[in-house]
Design a protein around this motif. Structure first.
Motif, mmCIF file in Angstrom:
data_model
loop_
_atom_site.group_PDB
_atom_site.id
_atom_site.type_symbol
_atom_site.label_atom_id
_atom_site.label_comp_id
_atom_site.label_asym_id
_atom_site.label_seq_id
_atom_site.Cartn_x
_atom_site.Cartn_y
_atom_site.Cartn_z
ATOM 1 N N CYS A 66 0.826 -1.203 0.000
ATOM 2 C CA CYS A 66 0.000 0.000 0.000
ATOM 3 C C CYS A 66 0.865 1.259 0.000
ATOM 4 O O CYS A 66 0.532 2.244 -0.676
ATOM 5 C CB CYS A 66 -0.930 0.008 1.215
ATOM 6 N N VAL A 67 1.962 1.246 0.743
ATOM 7 C CA VAL A 67 2.871 2.400 0.783
ATOM 8 C C VAL A 67 3.459 2.638 -0.600
ATOM 9 O O VAL A 67 3.599 3.782 -1.045
ATOM 10 C CB VAL A 67 3.978 2.190 1.845
ATOM 11 N N SER A 68 3.807 1.554 -1.290
ATOM 12 C CA SER A 68 4.380 1.713 -2.634
ATOM 13 C C SER A 68 3.379 2.346 -3.605
ATOM 14 O O SER A 68 3.770 2.911 -4.621
ATOM 15 C CB SER A 68 4.866 0.365 -3.175
ATOM 16 N N LYS A 69 2.097 2.271 -3.276
ATOM 17 C CA LYS A 69 1.061 2.921 -4.095
ATOM 18 C C LYS A 69 0.836 4.364 -3.661
ATOM 19 O O LYS A 69 -0.062 5.020 -4.166
ATOM 20 C CB LYS A 69 -0.259 2.147 -3.968
ATOM 21 N N LYS A 70 1.644 4.809 -2.677
ATOM 22 C CA LYS A 70 1.562 6.184 -2.166
ATOM 23 C C LYS A 70 0.255 6.466 -1.428
ATOM 24 O O LYS A 70 -0.271 7.572 -1.463
ATOM 25 C CB LYS A 70 1.749 7.214 -3.290
ATOM 26 N N TRP A 71 -0.272 5.432 -0.763
ATOM 27 C CA TRP A 71 -1.482 5.612 0.020
ATOM 28 C C TRP A 71 -1.129 6.242 1.359
ATOM 29 O O TRP A 71 -0.049 6.041 1.898
ATOM 30 C CB TRP A 71 -2.173 4.276 0.260
ATOM 31 N N GLY A 72 -2.080 6.917 1.946
ATOM 32 C CA GLY A 72 -1.896 7.520 3.261
ATOM 33 C C GLY A 72 -2.199 6.526 4.373
ATOM 34 O O GLY A 72 -2.684 5.417 4.144
ATOM 35 N N LYS A 73 -1.909 6.960 5.601
ATOM 36 C CA LYS A 73 -2.074 6.101 6.778
ATOM 37 C C LYS A 73 -3.509 5.597 6.932
ATOM 38 O O LYS A 73 -3.731 4.411 7.184
ATOM 39 C CB LYS A 73 -1.639 6.867 8.026
ATOM 40 N N ARG A 74 -4.478 6.499 6.768
ATOM 41 C CA ARG A 74 -5.882 6.108 6.946
ATOM 42 C C ARG A 74 -6.301 5.070 5.907
ATOM 43 O O ARG A 74 -6.950 4.079 6.226
ATOM 44 C CB ARG A 74 -6.782 7.331 6.846
ATOM 45 N N ARG A 75 -5.916 5.275 4.666
ATOM 46 C CA ARG A 75 -6.302 4.335 3.593
ATOM 47 C C ARG A 75 -5.619 2.981 3.781
ATOM 48 O O ARG A 75 -6.218 1.942 3.529
ATOM 49 C CB ARG A 75 -5.954 4.926 2.229
ATOM 50 N N ILE A 76 -4.369 2.989 4.222
ATOM 51 C CA ILE A 76 -3.659 1.735 4.487
ATOM 52 C C ILE A 76 -4.349 0.978 5.622
ATOM 53 O O ILE A 76 -4.580 -0.235 5.527
ATOM 54 C CB ILE A 76 -2.175 1.996 4.821
ATOM 55 N N THR A 77 -4.713 1.708 6.688
ATOM 56 C CA THR A 77 -5.414 1.083 7.818
ATOM 57 C C THR A 77 -6.723 0.463 7.360
ATOM 58 O O THR A 77 -7.051 -0.675 7.722
ATOM 59 C CB THR A 77 -5.673 2.119 8.930
ATOM 60 N N GLU A 78 -7.483 1.193 6.550
ATOM 61 C CA GLU A 78 -8.749 0.671 6.030
ATOM 62 C C GLU A 78 -8.538 -0.578 5.176
ATOM 63 O O GLU A 78 -9.303 -1.538 5.253
ATOM 64 C CB GLU A 78 -9.472 1.750 5.230
ATOM 65 N N ALA A 79 -7.484 -0.565 4.353
ATOM 66 C CA ALA A 79 -7.191 -1.723 3.496
ATOM 67 C C ALA A 79 -6.836 -2.942 4.353
ATOM 68 O O ALA A 79 -7.282 -4.063 4.071
ATOM 69 C CB ALA A 79 -6.059 -1.399 2.541
ATOM 70 N N LEU A 80 -6.049 -2.734 5.397
ATOM 71 C CA LEU A 80 -5.663 -3.843 6.276
ATOM 72 C C LEU A 80 -6.870 -4.382 7.032
ATOM 73 O O LEU A 80 -7.035 -5.608 7.160
ATOM 74 C CB LEU A 80 -4.563 -3.409 7.250
ATOM 75 N N LEU A 81 -7.715 -3.505 7.523
ATOM 76 C CA LEU A 81 -8.927 -3.938 8.228
ATOM 77 C C LEU A 81 -9.855 -4.689 7.296
ATOM 78 O O LEU A 81 -10.468 -5.688 7.679
ATOM 79 C CB LEU A 81 -9.638 -2.735 8.856
ATOM 80 N N ALA A 82 -9.955 -4.234 6.048
ATOM 81 C CA ALA A 82 -10.815 -4.909 5.061
ATOM 82 C C ALA A 82 -10.316 -6.324 4.756
ATOM 83 O O ALA A 82 -11.105 -7.204 4.427
ATOM 84 C CB ALA A 82 -10.882 -4.086 3.780
ATOM 85 N N LYS A 83 -9.008 -6.522 4.872
ATOM 86 C CA LYS A 83 -8.439 -7.853 4.618
ATOM 87 C C LYS A 83 -8.497 -8.744 5.849
ATOM 88 O O LYS A 83 -8.016 -9.871 5.819
ATOM 89 C CB LYS A 83 -7.014 -7.724 4.113
ATOM 90 N N GLY A 84 -9.035 -8.227 6.958
ATOM 91 C CA GLY A 84 -9.238 -9.055 8.146
ATOM 92 C C GLY A 84 -8.140 -8.927 9.198
ATOM 93 O O GLY A 84 -8.176 -9.630 10.200
ATOM 94 N N PHE A 85 -7.178 -8.029 8.993
ATOM 95 C CA PHE A 85 -6.143 -7.851 10.001
ATOM 96 C C PHE A 85 -6.674 -6.953 11.101
ATOM 97 O O PHE A 85 -7.409 -6.000 10.843
ATOM 98 C CB PHE A 85 -4.890 -7.227 9.363
#
Length: 146
Positions: free
Chosen positions: A125-144
């Protein structure tokens, strides 16, 4: 009812087929379960007469063994969290108990490492230049978990 183990035979790598004979009067039924060799050793299975409790334990162990194999197959497609893998196993027809135990065994044996998988996903996600909030949302969506 009489419950007997009539056959124990190696199948594949680390698997054992356990064949039970269930006898009630003149009615005879045979049923074969595939379990891990480790489970066979833990249960100290040998040919001969047993009680219904052992039959039930072997039956449950066979369900867990099947869920573990299916979990390994699913992990071959990509890493996922314990919660996500458990959900996938249940969606594929495994019982909640078998899925939960399979996920615990896969985690214990090192096939499922949530921290490393979440770290890898965050780096992607960082390599896609996403911000902290979007990365957190992506991780939560994947079940972490947080």
């Amino acid at each position: 009812m009489t419950v007997s183990i009539v056959s124990l035979s190696a199948r594949g790598e680390g698997e054992v087929a356990v064949t039970f004979e269930l006898r009630r009067g003149e009615n005879v039924q045979k049923e074969t379960f595939l379990i891990s060799a480790t489970a066979m050793a833990d249960l100290r299975l040998t040919r001969g007469e047993w009680d219904r409790d052992l039959y039930d334990r072997v039956s449950q162990e066979a369900r867990i063994h099947h869920a573990v194999k299916r979990g390994l197959y699913l992990l071959g497609y990509g890493a996922c969290s314990k919660r996500a893998l458990s959900g996938k196993l249940i969606a594929k027809g495994e019982t909640r108990e078998a899925a939960r135990e399979a996920v615990e065994r896969l985690s214990r044996d090192g096939y499922l490492n949530e921290f490393a998988d979440a770290e890898r996903e965050a780096e992607r996600c960082v390599s896609k230049k996403w911000g902290k909030r979007r990365i957190t949302e992506a991780l939560l969506a994947k079940g972490f978990s947080r």
